[in-house]
Design an enzyme around this catalytic site. Structure first.
Site, PDB file in Angstrom:
ATOM      1  N   ASP A  15      99.556  56.150  20.521  1.00 31.02           N
ATOM      2  CA  ASP A  15      98.793  57.256  19.907  1.00 31.02           C
ATOM      3  C   ASP A  15      98.587  58.330  20.916  1.00 31.02           C
ATOM      4  OD1 ASP A  15      97.973  55.317  18.180  1.00 31.02           O
ATOM      5  OD2 ASP A  15      96.416  54.472  18.877  1.00 31.02           O
ATOM      6  N   LYS A  48      96.909  59.899  15.489  1.00 29.95           N
ATOM      7  CA  LYS A  48      95.562  59.427  15.311  1.00 29.95           C
ATOM      8  C   LYS A  48      94.508  60.348  16.051  1.00 29.95           C
ATOM      9  CE  LYS A  48      95.331  55.234  13.544  1.00 29.95           C
ATOM     10  NZ  LYS A  48      95.201  53.729  14.344  1.00 29.95           N
ATOM     11  N   MET A  70      83.794  59.006  19.823  1.00 31.47           N
ATOM     12  CA  MET A  70      83.865  59.870  18.616  1.00 31.47           C
ATOM     13  C   MET A  70      82.697  60.724  18.064  1.00 31.47           C
ATOM     14  SD  MET A  70      86.725  57.696  16.685  1.00 31.47           S
ATOM     15  CE  MET A  70      85.599  56.117  16.974  1.00 31.47           C
TER      16      MET A  70
HETATM   17  N1  SAH Z   1      90.000  52.224  21.893  1.00 30.59           N
HETATM   18  C1  SAH Z   1      89.329  53.172  22.572  1.00 30.59           C
HETATM   19  C2  SAH Z   1      88.642  54.165  21.654  1.00 30.59           C
HETATM   20  C3  SAH Z   1      89.348  54.803  20.576  1.00 30.59           C
HETATM   21  S1  SAH Z   1      88.393  56.044  19.856  1.00 30.59           S
HETATM   22  C4  SAH Z   1      88.764  52.852  23.778  1.00 30.59           C
HETATM   23  O1  SAH Z   1      88.389  51.677  23.946  1.00 30.59           O
HETATM   24  O2  SAH Z   1      88.362  53.639  24.621  1.00 30.59           O
HETATM   25  C5  SAH Z   1      88.630  57.517  20.305  1.00 30.59           C
HETATM   26  C6  SAH Z   1      87.362  57.993  21.161  1.00 30.59           C
HETATM   27  O3  SAH Z   1      87.304  57.165  22.320  1.00 30.59           O
HETATM   28  C7  SAH Z   1      87.364  59.478  21.600  1.00 30.59           C
HETATM   29  O4  SAH Z   1      87.046  60.319  20.551  1.00 30.59           O
HETATM   30  C8  SAH Z   1      86.426  59.522  22.577  1.00 30.59           C
HETATM   31  O5  SAH Z   1      84.955  59.268  22.099  1.00 30.59           O
HETATM   32  C9  SAH Z   1      86.811  57.956  23.359  1.00 30.59           C
HETATM   33  N2  SAH Z   1      87.492  58.298  24.338  1.00 30.59           N
HETATM   34  C10 SAH Z   1      89.045  57.790  24.435  1.00 30.59           C
HETATM   35  N3  SAH Z   1      89.082  58.034  26.143  1.00 30.59           N
HETATM   36  C11 SAH Z   1      88.290  58.887  26.500  1.00 30.59           C
HETATM   37  C12 SAH Z   1      88.257  59.487  27.701  1.00 30.59           C
HETATM   38  N4  SAH Z   1      89.166  59.512  28.625  1.00 30.59           N
HETATM   39  N5  SAH Z   1      86.972  60.302  28.184  1.00 30.59           N
HETATM   40  C13 SAH Z   1      85.981  60.288  27.225  1.00 30.59           C
HETATM   41  N6  SAH Z   1      86.046  59.707  25.941  1.00 30.59           N
HETATM   42  C14 SAH Z   1      87.256  59.070  25.588  1.00 30.59           C
END
Ligand code: SAH
Length: 257
Positions: free
Chosen positions: A43, A65, A178
Site C-alpha cells: 500500500d 489505497k 483518517m
Molecule cells: N493499519 C494502519 C492504519 C491504516 S488507516 C495502522 O495500524 O497504523 C490509515 C491512517 O492511519 C492514516 O490516515 C492515518 O490516520 C494513520 N497513519 C498511518 N501511518 C501514520 C503515521 N506515520 N503518522 C500518523 N498517522 C498515520
C-alpha cells in the site's frame, strides 16, 4: 541457524504490518519474511526504508489505497494474493501499521481461507503507538486516562455514525485514524456530546518519521490550527487530557538527540 535466518515456506501469504514508517520499527519477524519474499503486494503508507528491504529480484505490486483513490478494488487485491500464492510464491502482503487495525486484513484473509491458501499474520506498530511514543503523548496515564479508544474518522457515505456518547466519556483517550478531513465535525460532535471544548487535542502527521509534525490545541481550536497549517494526511488525532503530558514528554521533537 537462528530464528531470524529461518527460511519461510513457499505458496503462502504473509500479511505483514510494516509499522508507521521507519524500517527499524518493523518486528524482527516482519523483516525476516520481507527479506525472503518472492512477491510483495503493498500500500502507499509503507515507508521507503521498509521497501528497501525487499529483495531486488522480488516482484513488487503497488495496490494503492490513498483516501478516495483506490488503485485496485479490494476484491482484485484478494484475487491477486490467491493467484500469486497458487503459483508457489512467498507472498508478502505489506500494510502500513498493523494489518488488523483499520487495515482490512481480515477481509483478505477470509478470501485466502476460502481458497485454501495458507497464511500468517505478523503484527506491526500501529500508527497510534508510533504517534504516541514519538509525540510524547502516552495513550493511558494513571489518574488521567483509564480507557483508550481507536476510531476511524473516514465516513464512507459522509455520515458521522460514530458512537459519540461513548467517545465523549471522561478519563478516556480517543485516537482517530483518517480523521483530518472530518476534524471539524469530530470536534463539534464530541463537544455536543459532553466533552469540554477546552479538552486538549493533537494532530500528529508522519509519526515516527523525520518529517513528523505535531499540532496541539483544544477541541475548540484544533480544526482551525490544522487547516491554517495545511496539515495533510496521513495524520492521527489524539484527544484527551493525556495530550497535556507532551509538554514534559516530547523527547522526539523537543529535546536534543
Ligand atoms: N493499519 C494502519 C492504519 C491504516 S488507516 C495502522 O495500524 O497504523 C490509515 C491512517 O492511519 C492514516 O490516515 C492515518 O490516520 C494513520 N497513519 C498511518 N501511518 C501514520 C503515521 N506515520 N503518522 C500518523 N498517522 C498515520
Amino acid at each position: 541457524m537462528n530464528a531470524i535466518q529461518r527460511p519461510i515456506p513457499a505458496g503462502k501469504v504473509y500479511l505483514v504490518g510494516a509499522g508507521p514508517g521507519e524500517a527499524d520499527l518493523l518486528t524482527v519477524r516482519a523483516a525476516r519474511v520481507i527479506g525472503q519474499a518472492d512477491a510483495v503486494v503493498y500500500d502507499h503508507l509503507v515507508g521507503d526504508g521498509v521497501m528497501a528491504l525487499i529483495p531486488s529480484d522480488a516482484e513488487k505490486i503497488y495496490v494503492g489505497k490513498e483516501a478516495g483513490n483506490h488503485t485496485l478494488p479490494q476484491e482484485s487485491i484478494n484475487a491477486l494474493l490467491v493467484r500469486l500464492a497458487e503459483t508457489g510464491k512467498r507472498v508478502v502482503r505489506l500494510k502500513g501499521g498493523d494489518p488488523f487495525i483499520f487495515g482490512r486484513g481480515g477481509e483478505e484473509i477470509l478470501e485466502l481461507i476460502g481458497s485454501g491458501i495458507p497464511f500468517e499474520v505478523i503484527p506491526g506498530v500501529t500508527a497510534a503507538s508510533g504517534a504516541a511514543a514519538f509525540s510524547g503523548i502516552p495513550l493511558t496515564h494513571r489518574e488521567v486516562a483509564r480507557t483508550c479508544v481507536f476510531a476511524t474518522g473516514h465516513f464512507h457515505d459522509g455520515s458521522c455514525d460514530l458512537d459519540w456518547t461513548a467517545l465523549a466519556r471522561p478519563n478516556q483517550t480517543v485516537v482517530i485514524y483518517m480523521g483530518i478531513g472530518a476534524l471539524p465535525v469530530i470536534s463539534a460532535q464530541l463537544v455536543a456530546h459532553g466533552l469540554p471544548d477546552n479538552t486538549p487535542a493533537a494532530a500528529v502527521r508522519h509519526a515516527t518519521l523525520p518529517t513528523q509534525r505535531t499540532i496541539v490545541g483544544t477541541l475548540a481550536d484544533l480544526p482551525g490550527k490544522v487547516s491554517a497549517a495545511g496539515l495533510k494526511p496521513p495524520a492521527l488525532l489524539i484527544i484527551g487530557e493525556v495530550v497535556n503530558l507532551r509538554e514534559q514528554l516530547n523527547w522526539f521533537e523537543g529535546f536534543p538527540r
